[in-house]
Each structure stands twice: as structure tokens, then as C-alpha cells.
Write an enzyme that holds these catalytic residues in place. Structure first.
Site, PDB file in Angstrom:
ATOM      1  N   HIS A   9     -53.067  80.836 -52.783  1.00 15.84           N
ATOM      2  CA  HIS A   9     -52.128  80.292 -51.802  1.00 15.84           C
ATOM      3  C   HIS A   9     -51.120  79.412 -52.534  1.00 15.84           C
ATOM      4  O   HIS A   9     -51.270  79.123 -53.720  1.00 15.84           O
ATOM      5  CB  HIS A   9     -52.852  79.550 -50.671  1.00 15.84           C
ATOM      6  CG  HIS A   9     -53.566  78.299 -51.076  1.00 15.84           C
ATOM      7  ND1 HIS A   9     -53.742  77.234 -50.209  1.00 15.84           N
ATOM      8  CD2 HIS A   9     -54.148  77.929 -52.239  1.00 15.84           C
ATOM      9  CE1 HIS A   9     -54.406  76.271 -50.830  1.00 15.84           C
ATOM     10  NE2 HIS A   9     -54.679  76.668 -52.041  1.00 15.84           N
ATOM     11  N   ASP A  67     -60.039  76.353 -57.249  1.00 11.39           N
ATOM     12  CA  ASP A  67     -59.605  75.827 -55.958  1.00 11.39           C
ATOM     13  C   ASP A  67     -60.716  76.122 -54.946  1.00 11.39           C
ATOM     14  O   ASP A  67     -60.903  77.260 -54.525  1.00 11.39           O
ATOM     15  CB  ASP A  67     -58.292  76.510 -55.561  1.00 11.39           C
ATOM     16  CG  ASP A  67     -57.819  76.128 -54.165  1.00 11.39           C
ATOM     17  OD1 ASP A  67     -58.551  75.405 -53.450  1.00 11.39           O
ATOM     18  OD2 ASP A  67     -56.712  76.565 -53.782  1.00 11.39           O
ATOM     19  N   GLN A  87     -61.588  76.541 -49.654  1.00 14.61           N
ATOM     20  CA  GLN A  87     -62.180  77.412 -48.641  1.00 14.61           C
ATOM     21  C   GLN A  87     -63.643  77.749 -48.954  1.00 14.61           C
ATOM     22  O   GLN A  87     -64.220  78.631 -48.319  1.00 14.61           O
ATOM     23  CB  GLN A  87     -61.362  78.700 -48.525  1.00 14.61           C
ATOM     24  CG  GLN A  87     -59.926  78.500 -48.080  1.00 14.61           C
ATOM     25  CD  GLN A  87     -59.819  77.996 -46.644  1.00 14.61           C
ATOM     26  OE1 GLN A  87     -60.728  78.165 -45.830  1.00 14.61           O
ATOM     27  NE2 GLN A  87     -58.685  77.371 -46.321  1.00 14.61           N
ATOM     28  N   LYS A 109     -61.311  69.954 -44.461  1.00 12.72           N
ATOM     29  CA  LYS A 109     -61.854  71.296 -44.254  1.00 12.72           C
ATOM     30  C   LYS A 109     -63.371  71.324 -44.355  1.00 12.72           C
ATOM     31  O   LYS A 109     -63.991  72.371 -44.234  1.00 12.72           O
ATOM     32  CB  LYS A 109     -61.227  72.278 -45.259  1.00 12.72           C
ATOM     33  CG  LYS A 109     -59.736  72.485 -44.974  1.00 12.72           C
ATOM     34  CD  LYS A 109     -59.096  73.498 -45.880  1.00 12.72           C
ATOM     35  CE  LYS A 109     -57.609  73.632 -45.511  1.00 12.72           C
ATOM     36  NZ  LYS A 109     -56.892  74.585 -46.338  1.00 12.72           N
ATOM     37  N   CYS A 150     -49.596  80.507 -45.907  1.00 16.20           N
ATOM     38  CA  CYS A 150     -49.173  79.910 -47.188  1.00 16.20           C
ATOM     39  C   CYS A 150     -49.639  80.761 -48.361  1.00 16.20           C
ATOM     40  O   CYS A 150     -50.047  80.226 -49.412  1.00 16.20           O
ATOM     41  CB  CYS A 150     -49.679  78.481 -47.321  1.00 16.20           C
ATOM     42  SG  CYS A 150     -48.974  77.352 -46.111  1.00 16.20           S
TER      43      CYS A 150
END
Length: 412
Positions: free
Chosen positions: A129, A206, A209, A232, A370
Site C-alpha cells: 500500500h 509492514d 494487517q 487496527k 491506498c
């Protein structure tokens, strides 16, 4: 990794802990399926925020008075809770930031200033992203470096042979997502890190998620950097984590200058503070950092294994039900995937479908998420994304299906 299993949560008890799930939207019970964007907050986190401002509020690391001392202790206890949560070897390796984006910008800027030179290669993947693309573009432009991209196939999986070939370019760093925010693909990051390390190449993961869905052990992964956001993982907004091996964090220059990141300052010279304060200039988001501790406690109380099992059930149930609608076109079909489903409806723009669903109280994300390069790869303007959390139910997926069928009838 999420696997298909029958171990499920007590959803009545779980949902009672999230007040927002009792509200209505457009006269309908809220069905919140936009958890990839942000998760809702349990009472324990909400009460921690209220308690902080009601009884604790003070600046930290500076005052000798009781409130400041208590705040400092709570702030550092939260850092240690995060250290334990991700199994970092030291609290010095846990840097509080504003979020995943801020963490990546910090590494791109600080690591880039010290290690990236003209002509160097930065290796990203095709499913990143924007937050894991743009910071690297900025430092690449500043330094005269170039970005190479690991390609993916039409299932939304990285082509591993291409990755191994690109490592031969000797990139200065590899920066890849653990879980794709637009496809749900779980990348084989442990193997990717191992292969990069065999050539002496550091890796940033990253985890925005992934951290709320699966147990992350940064030492087992051997990640050089691992980044994620509090909001998140059922925590407050405005707080994120940069995990970094002490070796790198000690060698990297400060990202920003200001209070708390210094030992001494004169107009002639500044001596910087030790880790982790070297990268935490100015007054931080104290409330969010302290209350992130409550989110960590909540996840550990429920258990990541139970959360993963429940979300896996929702994923497979959702895929099965969506396949019953002929107009549904799934985007991404990775073998190893997390709890989100991206799809389109034939001849219907995702935005239009999202508006119809909202009228029925169903919150999904529509657009490019994104991740415009991913949409360009599939030659689509965007997708409808249903992303699941520990409080979602099969009944909510049934409501999504009913909503989609109505949208198809109205818009076809």
C-alpha cells in the site's frame, strides 16, 4: 497464519464488550466489516482512555510531581507490554510512533540517510500500500537510488523466484507487507527474511494487517524492522510501533529533533539520548501509548489463536457464500490468506455498491484501498472489501449477502 479450524469465540460475550455494535445506521443494526481500515474498541480500552484524562493526565519524562511520575511509569509499562507481545529482546527496541506510516517514514528517512547512496536499489513488492511505497520513493529521489518491485501473479501471490533473482541486485533494504491490505494475502515473510539475510540484506515488515490476526514473534521472524498501528488492533488512534533491532536503531541517525530525544543541548552541539528516546522527539501521544497497553491485554486475554480460528471460519464461510452470487468477481485468490475478501460486482462500480450497503447499515470499504498499483495490476478502479474482526458473525455475512443481492437488483 490463519488456518481453517472449528475453535470459535463466545460471540455474545465478545460483542457485549463493544458498545458501538449496539448502534443503528440508517435505521438498521450496524454491520461493521471495515476492520482493515480500523477496528472498534472494547470497553476496557474506552475506559482506559477515560481514566487517563479523568485521573492521570500529565506530561511525562520531565516532571518530579506525582502525576508526571505515574504517567511516566504507565507509559514505560505499555512499552514493556508491547515488547512482550511481539517478543522483542529489549524494550529499547520498541519505539512509539504515530502509526504504521510514521514508522515506515522514520526508517526510510533515518536508515536511508545513513545507508542508501546513489545507484542503490530498494526492493518493495507489487502488493504494497502507499505507506510502504511513497516514503521509499522520497528517499530514493533524495539519494538517487531506484526502486525495484517483486512481481505477483493473478492469484495475488508474490512470485518467489523473481524475489530471489531481485535479491541478486544486492538491495540496501527489502520492505514488504506481512498481509496485503487489498488482497488478504499472507506473505512468507520468515522465508523471505531468511533469504535476504543470507546475502546480508535487512528487511522491514509492514505488519499493519497482521498484528491483530496472528501471533507475531519478531525474534522468530528475525525481522530487522516490524511496524504496526494501535488503532487496527483494538487500541487508540495516533499510536504506532516501530520495532527495530538495537543494532540498526543505535546506528541510525535521529528522525526528528526536539525535547526528550537529547541528553544535552548547546548552540554548538547536541548529544542525543539513548534508545528508545532517541526517536521520540517532543511530547508524544501519551494517552494513546498508555492505553495501547489495554488493547494488548485484551488481545492476550482473548488469545490470538482463538481470534485466528474465528476469523478463519468467517473467511471461508464468506468465500463460500459469495461464490453463490454469479455477479461476484473475487480479486485475489492466494492459498495463504487472512480475514478479508476483495471483490467486485459485474458492471457495478464499487462506490455505488458501497453506498447501497450503507443504507442497510453495512459498512464495507470501497475504492483502491491506498494500493493503486494493485488495482492497476488487476486493471480495475477498485474493489469492495469486507474485512473481519473477532466480533463479526456468520449472520453479519448473511446480511452482507442480502445487501449485495439488493444492490445488484437496483444497479444492474
Amino acid at each position: 497464519m490463519i488456518t481453517k479450524t472449528t475453535e470459535l469465540l463466545d460471540l455474545v460475550e465478545i460483542r457485549n464488550e463493544f458498545p458501538i455494535l449496539t448502534r443503528t445506521v440508517n435505521g438498521k443494526p450496524l454491520v461493521y466489516l471495515d476492520n482493515g481500515a480500523t477496528t472498534q474498541k472494547p470497553l476496557s480500552v474506552i475506559q482506559a482512555i477515560s481514566n487517563y484524562y479523568s485521573f492521570q493526565n500529565a506530561n511525562i519524562h520531565r516532571g518530579v510531581h506525582t502525576l508526571s511520575q505515574e504517567g511516566t511509569e504507565s507509559y514505560e509499562l505499555s512499552r514493556k507490554a508491547v515488547q512482550s507481545f511481539i517478543h522483542a529482546s529489549s524494550a529499547n527496541e520498541v519505539i512509539f510512533t504515530k502509526g504504521t506510516t510514521d514508522s515506515i517514514n522514520l526508517v526510510a528517512s533515518s536508515f536511508g540517510k545513513k545507508y542508501i547512496q546513489k545507484g542503490d536499489v530498494i526492493l518493495l513488492s507489487a502488493m504494497e500500500h502507499h505507506s510502504n511505497i511513497v516514503p521509499w520513493q522520497l528517499i530514493a529521489e533524495e539519494k538517487g537510488a531506484r526502486i525495484e518491485v517483486i512481481p505477483m501473479n493473478t492469484s495475488g501471490e508474490l512470485i518467489y523466484e523473481a524475489y530471489l533473482d531481485l535479491l541478486k541486485l544486492n538491495p540496501k533494504i527489502v520492505a514488504i507487507t506481512h498481509v496485503s491490505n487489498s488482497l488478504g494475502t499472507i506473505n512468507p515473510v520468515k522465508q523471505m527474511i531468511s533469504d535476504a539475510h543470507q546475502l546480508g540484506i535487512p528487511v522491514l515488515i509492514d505488519g499493519a494487517q497482521a498484528i491483530q490476526h496472528t501471533q507475531v514473534d519478531v525474534q522468530d521472524l528475525d525481522a530487522d524492522f516490524y511496524v504496526f498501528s494501535g488503532h487496527k488492533m483494538y487500541g487508540p488512534t495516533g499510536i504506532g510501533i516501530l520495532y527495530g533491532k538495537e543494532k540498526w536503531l543505535n546506528e541510525m541517525p535521529p528522525y526528528q529533533g526536539g525535547g526528550d530525544m537529547i541528553k544535552t543541548v548547546s548552540f554548538a552541539k547536541t548529544e542525543f539520548n539513548e534508545l528508545p528516546f532517541k526517536f521520540e522527539a517532543g511530547t508524544p501521544n501519551i494517552e494513546a501509548a498508555i492505553c495501547l497497553h489495554s488493547a494488548v491485554n485484551y488481545l492476550q486475554t482473548i488469545g490470538l489463536q482463538a481470534i485466528a480460528a474465528h476469523e478463519s471460519d468467517l473467511l471461508w464461510y464468506g468465500l463460500e457464500k459469495l461464490s453463490e452470487i454469479p455477479e461476484v468477481q473475487l480479486v485475489g485468490n492466494a492459498k495463504n490468506r487472512c480475514s478479508l475478501i476483495s471483490f467486485n460486482l459485474a458492471n457495478i462500480h464499487p462506490y455505488d455498491a458501497g453506498v447501497i450497503l450503507d443504507k442497510m447499515g453495512i459498512a464495507v470499504r470501497t475504492g483502491h484501498h491506498c494500493a493503486q498499483p494493485v488495482m492497476d495490476f488487476f486493471n480495475i478502479p477498485g474493489t469492495i472489501r469486507a474485512s473481519f474482526a473477532l466480533y463479526n458473525t456468520r449472520e453479519e455475512i448473511d446480511l452482507l449477502l442480502s445487501g449485495l443481492k439488493k444492490a445488484i437488483r437496483m444497479l444492474s
